[in-house]
Motif scaffolding. Structure first.
Motif, PDB file in Angstrom:
ATOM      1  N   THR A  26      12.683 -20.249  -0.410  1.00 38.08           N
ATOM      2  CA  THR A  26      12.008 -19.742  -1.274  1.00 38.08           C
ATOM      3  C   THR A  26      10.946 -18.872  -0.807  1.00 38.08           C
ATOM      4  O   THR A  26       9.858 -19.358  -0.277  1.00 38.08           O
ATOM      5  CB  THR A  26      11.321 -20.485  -2.649  1.00 38.08           C
ATOM      6  OG1 THR A  26      12.607 -21.180  -3.086  1.00 38.08           O
ATOM      7  CG2 THR A  26      10.747 -19.721  -3.765  1.00 38.08           C
ATOM      8  N   TYR A  27      10.875 -17.500  -0.888  1.00 41.08           N
ATOM      9  CA  TYR A  27       9.760 -16.710  -0.138  1.00 41.08           C
ATOM     10  C   TYR A  27       8.714 -16.210  -1.400  1.00 41.08           C
ATOM     11  O   TYR A  27       9.036 -15.843  -2.365  1.00 41.08           O
ATOM     12  CB  TYR A  27      10.537 -15.409   0.403  1.00 41.08           C
ATOM     13  CG  TYR A  27      11.783 -15.980   1.428  1.00 41.08           C
ATOM     14  CD1 TYR A  27      11.064 -16.162   2.737  1.00 41.08           C
ATOM     15  CD2 TYR A  27      12.816 -16.194   1.211  1.00 41.08           C
ATOM     16  CE1 TYR A  27      12.001 -16.146   3.731  1.00 41.08           C
ATOM     17  CE2 TYR A  27      13.816 -16.485   2.150  1.00 41.08           C
ATOM     18  CZ  TYR A  27      13.243 -16.577   3.304  1.00 41.08           C
ATOM     19  OH  TYR A  27      14.397 -16.963   4.233  1.00 41.08           O
ATOM     20  N   PRO A  28       7.582 -16.189  -0.814  1.00 43.63           N
ATOM     21  CA  PRO A  28       6.370 -15.753  -1.704  1.00 43.63           C
ATOM     22  C   PRO A  28       6.575 -14.276  -2.053  1.00 43.63           C
ATOM     23  O   PRO A  28       7.305 -13.457  -1.203  1.00 43.63           O
ATOM     24  CB  PRO A  28       5.111 -15.803  -0.877  1.00 43.63           C
ATOM     25  CG  PRO A  28       5.542 -16.001   0.458  1.00 43.63           C
ATOM     26  CD  PRO A  28       7.092 -16.505   0.579  1.00 43.63           C
ATOM     27  N   GLY A  29       6.127 -13.685  -3.003  1.00 40.26           N
ATOM     28  CA  GLY A  29       6.163 -12.058  -3.406  1.00 40.26           C
ATOM     29  C   GLY A  29       6.629 -11.869  -4.790  1.00 40.26           C
ATOM     30  O   GLY A  29       6.753 -12.601  -5.422  1.00 40.26           O
ATOM     31  N   PRO A  30       7.100 -10.500  -4.861  1.00 40.10           N
ATOM     32  CA  PRO A  30       6.948  -9.493  -3.732  1.00 40.10           C
ATOM     33  C   PRO A  30       5.539  -8.944  -3.682  1.00 40.10           C
ATOM     34  O   PRO A  30       4.552  -9.255  -4.375  1.00 40.10           O
ATOM     35  CB  PRO A  30       7.737  -8.436  -4.660  1.00 40.10           C
ATOM     36  CG  PRO A  30       7.213  -8.496  -6.181  1.00 40.10           C
ATOM     37  CD  PRO A  30       7.249  -9.844  -6.434  1.00 40.10           C
TER      38      PRO A  30
ATOM     39  N   SER B 253       0.939  -1.300  -0.017  1.00 43.25           N
ATOM     40  CA  SER B 253       0.003  -0.080   0.100  1.00 43.25           C
ATOM     41  C   SER B 253       0.958   1.204   0.017  1.00 43.25           C
ATOM     42  O   SER B 253       0.323   2.272  -0.446  1.00 43.25           O
ATOM     43  CB  SER B 253      -0.831  -0.045   1.386  1.00 43.25           C
ATOM     44  OG  SER B 253      -1.791  -1.149   1.106  1.00 43.25           O
ATOM     45  N   TYR B 254       2.106   1.081   0.305  1.00 40.53           N
ATOM     46  CA  TYR B 254       2.900   2.211   0.630  1.00 40.53           C
ATOM     47  C   TYR B 254       4.328   2.104  -0.067  1.00 40.53           C
ATOM     48  O   TYR B 254       4.885   0.923  -0.124  1.00 40.53           O
ATOM     49  CB  TYR B 254       3.022   2.895   1.989  1.00 40.53           C
ATOM     50  CG  TYR B 254       1.482   2.713   2.611  1.00 40.53           C
ATOM     51  CD1 TYR B 254       0.664   3.917   2.193  1.00 40.53           C
ATOM     52  CD2 TYR B 254       0.993   2.045   3.426  1.00 40.53           C
ATOM     53  CE1 TYR B 254      -0.547   3.934   2.820  1.00 40.53           C
ATOM     54  CE2 TYR B 254      -0.166   1.992   3.913  1.00 40.53           C
ATOM     55  CZ  TYR B 254      -0.864   3.174   3.619  1.00 40.53           C
ATOM     56  OH  TYR B 254      -2.269   2.898   4.322  1.00 40.53           O
ATOM     57  N   GLY B 255       5.068   3.194  -0.280  1.00 41.28           N
ATOM     58  CA  GLY B 255       6.561   2.831  -0.729  1.00 41.28           C
ATOM     59  C   GLY B 255       6.512   2.735  -2.275  1.00 41.28           C
ATOM     60  O   GLY B 255       5.584   2.657  -3.010  1.00 41.28           O
ATOM     61  N   SER B 256       7.761   2.103  -2.548  1.00 44.45           N
ATOM     62  CA  SER B 256       7.817   1.968  -4.098  1.00 44.45           C
ATOM     63  C   SER B 256       8.988   0.818  -4.038  1.00 44.45           C
ATOM     64  O   SER B 256      10.003   1.077  -3.756  1.00 44.45           O
ATOM     65  CB  SER B 256       8.477   3.276  -4.844  1.00 44.45           C
ATOM     66  OG  SER B 256       8.666   2.907  -6.216  1.00 44.45           O
ATOM     67  N   GLY B 257       8.561  -0.328  -5.011  1.00 47.83           N
ATOM     68  CA  GLY B 257       9.476  -1.311  -5.168  1.00 47.83           C
ATOM     69  C   GLY B 257       9.814  -2.086  -4.136  1.00 47.83           C
ATOM     70  O   GLY B 257       9.194  -1.998  -2.895  1.00 47.83           O
ATOM     71  N   ASN B 258      10.884  -3.042  -4.140  1.00 49.06           N
ATOM     72  CA  ASN B 258      11.183  -3.815  -3.132  1.00 49.06           C
ATOM     73  C   ASN B 258      12.087  -3.357  -2.120  1.00 49.06           C
ATOM     74  O   ASN B 258      12.489  -2.075  -2.121  1.00 49.06           O
ATOM     75  CB  ASN B 258      12.065  -4.869  -3.822  1.00 49.06           C
ATOM     76  CG  ASN B 258      11.280  -6.081  -4.046  1.00 49.06           C
ATOM     77  OD1 ASN B 258       9.886  -6.201  -3.792  1.00 49.06           O
ATOM     78  ND2 ASN B 258      11.866  -7.168  -4.917  1.00 49.06           N
TER      79      ASN B 258
ATOM     80  N   PRO C 151       0.430  -7.971   7.854  1.00 52.24           N
ATOM     81  CA  PRO C 151       1.166  -8.823   6.919  1.00 52.24           C
ATOM     82  C   PRO C 151       2.797  -8.316   6.982  1.00 52.24           C
ATOM     83  O   PRO C 151       3.173  -7.072   7.149  1.00 52.24           O
ATOM     84  CB  PRO C 151       0.703  -8.572   5.622  1.00 52.24           C
ATOM     85  CG  PRO C 151      -0.679  -8.050   5.826  1.00 52.24           C
ATOM     86  CD  PRO C 151      -0.786  -7.364   7.103  1.00 52.24           C
ATOM     87  N   GLU C 152       3.717  -9.000   6.402  1.00 55.87           N
ATOM     88  CA  GLU C 152       5.264  -8.507   6.359  1.00 55.87           C
ATOM     89  C   GLU C 152       5.451  -8.378   4.776  1.00 55.87           C
ATOM     90  O   GLU C 152       4.783  -9.252   3.924  1.00 55.87           O
ATOM     91  CB  GLU C 152       6.038  -9.577   6.692  1.00 55.87           C
ATOM     92  CG  GLU C 152       7.786  -9.401   6.548  1.00 55.87           C
ATOM     93  CD  GLU C 152       8.148  -8.264   7.214  1.00 55.87           C
ATOM     94  OE1 GLU C 152       9.374  -8.205   7.169  1.00 55.87           O
ATOM     95  OE2 GLU C 152       7.622  -7.581   8.242  1.00 55.87           O
ATOM     96  N   TYR C 153       6.020  -7.553   4.583  1.00 50.09           N
ATOM     97  CA  TYR C 153       6.464  -7.187   2.939  1.00 50.09           C
ATOM     98  C   TYR C 153       7.511  -8.244   2.878  1.00 50.09           C
ATOM     99  O   TYR C 153       8.528  -8.228   3.473  1.00 50.09           O
ATOM    100  CB  TYR C 153       6.934  -5.846   2.707  1.00 50.09           C
ATOM    101  CG  TYR C 153       7.102  -5.494   1.201  1.00 50.09           C
ATOM    102  CD1 TYR C 153       6.096  -5.417   0.208  1.00 50.09           C
ATOM    103  CD2 TYR C 153       8.229  -5.975   0.661  1.00 50.09           C
ATOM    104  CE1 TYR C 153       6.097  -5.440  -0.904  1.00 50.09           C
ATOM    105  CE2 TYR C 153       8.651  -5.875  -0.694  1.00 50.09           C
ATOM    106  CZ  TYR C 153       7.566  -5.433  -1.412  1.00 50.09           C
ATOM    107  OH  TYR C 153       7.741  -5.637  -2.635  1.00 50.09           O
ATOM    108  N   SER C 154       7.705  -8.881   1.883  1.00 50.51           N
ATOM    109  CA  SER C 154       8.520  -9.769   1.159  1.00 50.51           C
ATOM    110  C   SER C 154       9.040  -9.458  -0.151  1.00 50.51           C
ATOM    111  O   SER C 154       8.359  -9.396  -1.119  1.00 50.51           O
ATOM    112  CB  SER C 154       7.822 -11.373   1.188  1.00 50.51           C
ATOM    113  OG  SER C 154       8.726 -12.315   0.638  1.00 50.51           O
ATOM    114  N   ASN C 155      10.515  -9.372  -0.260  1.00 50.69           N
ATOM    115  CA  ASN C 155      10.742  -9.253  -1.598  1.00 50.69           C
ATOM    116  C   ASN C 155      10.643 -10.290  -2.700  1.00 50.69           C
ATOM    117  O   ASN C 155      10.492 -10.327  -3.780  1.00 50.69           O
ATOM    118  CB  ASN C 155      12.206  -9.024  -1.491  1.00 50.69           C
ATOM    119  CG  ASN C 155      12.556  -7.614  -1.224  1.00 50.69           C
ATOM    120  OD1 ASN C 155      11.850  -6.644  -0.985  1.00 50.69           O
ATOM    121  ND2 ASN C 155      13.839  -7.214  -1.102  1.00 50.69           N
ATOM    122  N   GLY C 156      10.434 -11.582  -1.988  1.00 54.70           N
ATOM    123  CA  GLY C 156      10.236 -12.694  -2.730  1.00 54.70           C
ATOM    124  C   GLY C 156      11.553 -13.443  -3.494  1.00 54.70           C
ATOM    125  O   GLY C 156      12.700 -12.822  -3.385  1.00 54.70           O
ATOM    126  N   GLY C 157      11.448 -14.440  -3.892  1.00 58.55           N
ATOM    127  CA  GLY C 157      12.584 -15.334  -4.597  1.00 58.55           C
ATOM    128  C   GLY C 157      13.193 -16.080  -3.625  1.00 58.55           C
ATOM    129  O   GLY C 157      12.806 -16.290  -2.367  1.00 58.55           O
TER     130      GLY C 157
END
Length: 336
Positions: free
Chosen positions: A325-329, A77-82, A309-315
């Motif tokens: 292996t994390y879900p996301g982004p 919802s906030y910020g930009s990118g990973n 929730p926690e923001y995940s970069n994923g990968g």
């Protein structure tokens, strides 16, 4: 999912560009970043703003996460990118210690889930928030998902709960951040508490007691924050939790204790992944939980406690020989 995320981020970026352009034309002061404030000494502090303070009319994310089967990833919802690794430290083997300013907050009955008091509900939450096993995508991965950010200091999946202290301090009208640091230092000096650089000290304040920062006070300017100071050569990490019975920090259908576990989940994860404000945050300065604040709130599968929730970069990420292996982004709600 990714396209939606980019669309939301773009709208926020346009708003910032418009604001900057307006400042350039008029010479007016730029709008204050609601996620950043300063202590009475001028130190930068990352705060969790009240929901209304960061409302984006273009954002369609719900307050509570929809019921789903399996792990879900929602747009930030906030910020930009990973999140970007800026090289600062993490807390490798974090532990949590709750400190209640006095009995009026510890023994408050503004609870849910059958708990008698706030101290009981917070203690129950702290007992089960950590997954106690390396991230594997399981239903209980409410905390271990931060292991992907253990770049300088590998983050343990353990988060020992060091129980709590109920102090006997008189309820004041207001206290500054310096006052909170002095209070904690006094506990260490007296031997009432043990200073430990790996412990996050969560200080819970009673109703009617406001925490004052340069940009505002708790329950109107913010609902919690984390920071640090040096005591006898150790970097002490602490989080501040005002009593959330105020309208600004309330969410419909949730008790004071529910809001406190939501804010506590936010501050624990951010203190671990960006303990000094020099580690993981995105190009706009948003820390991991800032990006998902006040949206898609969910109840943990273990205990039913409300968290964000926690923001995940994923990968796929390898940290100190451990690969996952994390879900996301995006903002991750585990299977529940």
């Amino acid at each position: 999912m990714t396209q939606t995320y980019k669309r939301v981020s773009s709208s926020l970026g346009v708003a910032l560009l418009v604001a900057v352009a307006a400042v350039a034309r008029t010479g007016a002061q730029p709008p204050q970043d609601p996620f950043i404030d300063h202590s009475d000494k001028g130190e930068v502090i990352h705060v969790l703003p009240p929901p209304a303070a960061i409302h984006n009319p273009h954002d369609r994310q719900p307050t509570d996460a929809p019921v789903q089967n399996g792990t879900a990833v929602f747009p930030a919802s906030y910020g930009s990118g990973n999140l970007i690794d800026h090289g600062g430290p993490q807390i490798a083997n974090a532990q949590f210690r709750a400190i209640y300013w006095n009995a009026s907050v510890a023994n408050s009955t503004a609870t849910s889930l059958g708990y008698a008091t706030i101290k009981d509900q917070i203690n129950g939450f702290a007992n089960v928030f950590a997954d106690n096993t390396n991230y594997n995508g399981a239903a209980s991965a409410d905390y271990s998902i931060v292991q992907q950010y253990g770049s300088r200091n590998p983050i343990s999946a353990l988060l020992p709960n060091l129980s709590y202290r109920i102090d006997t301090q008189a309820t004041k009208t207001k206290i500054t951040d310096t006052g909170i640091q002095s209070y904690l230092a006094g506990l260490f000096t007296s031997g009432a508490e043990t200073a430990n650089a790996s412990t996050l000290y969560g200080v819970y304040f009673p109703a009617g007691m406001r925490i004052s920062l340069q940009g505002g006070v708790s329950c109107s300017g913010f609902c919690g924050y984390h920071s640090h100071f040096t005591y006898n050569g150790q970097l002490i990490k602490y989080a501040v939790f005002p009593y959330t019975n105020c309208a600004a920090c309330s969410v419909s259908g949730k008790s004071v204790a529910d809001i406190l576990t939501i804010v506590t989940s936010h501050e624990i994860r951010e203190a671990v992944t960006d303990s000094l404000g020099t580690a993981w945050y995105d190009s706009t300065g948003r820390e991991a939980d800032d990006k998902c604040a006040w949206h898609n709130l969910y109840q943990m599968s273990n205990g039913g406690f409300w968290v964000q929730p926690e923001y995940s970069n994923g990968g796929t990420v390898t940290r100190s020989g451990f690969t996952a292996t994390y879900p996301g982004p995006g903002c991750v709600v585990p299977n529940r």
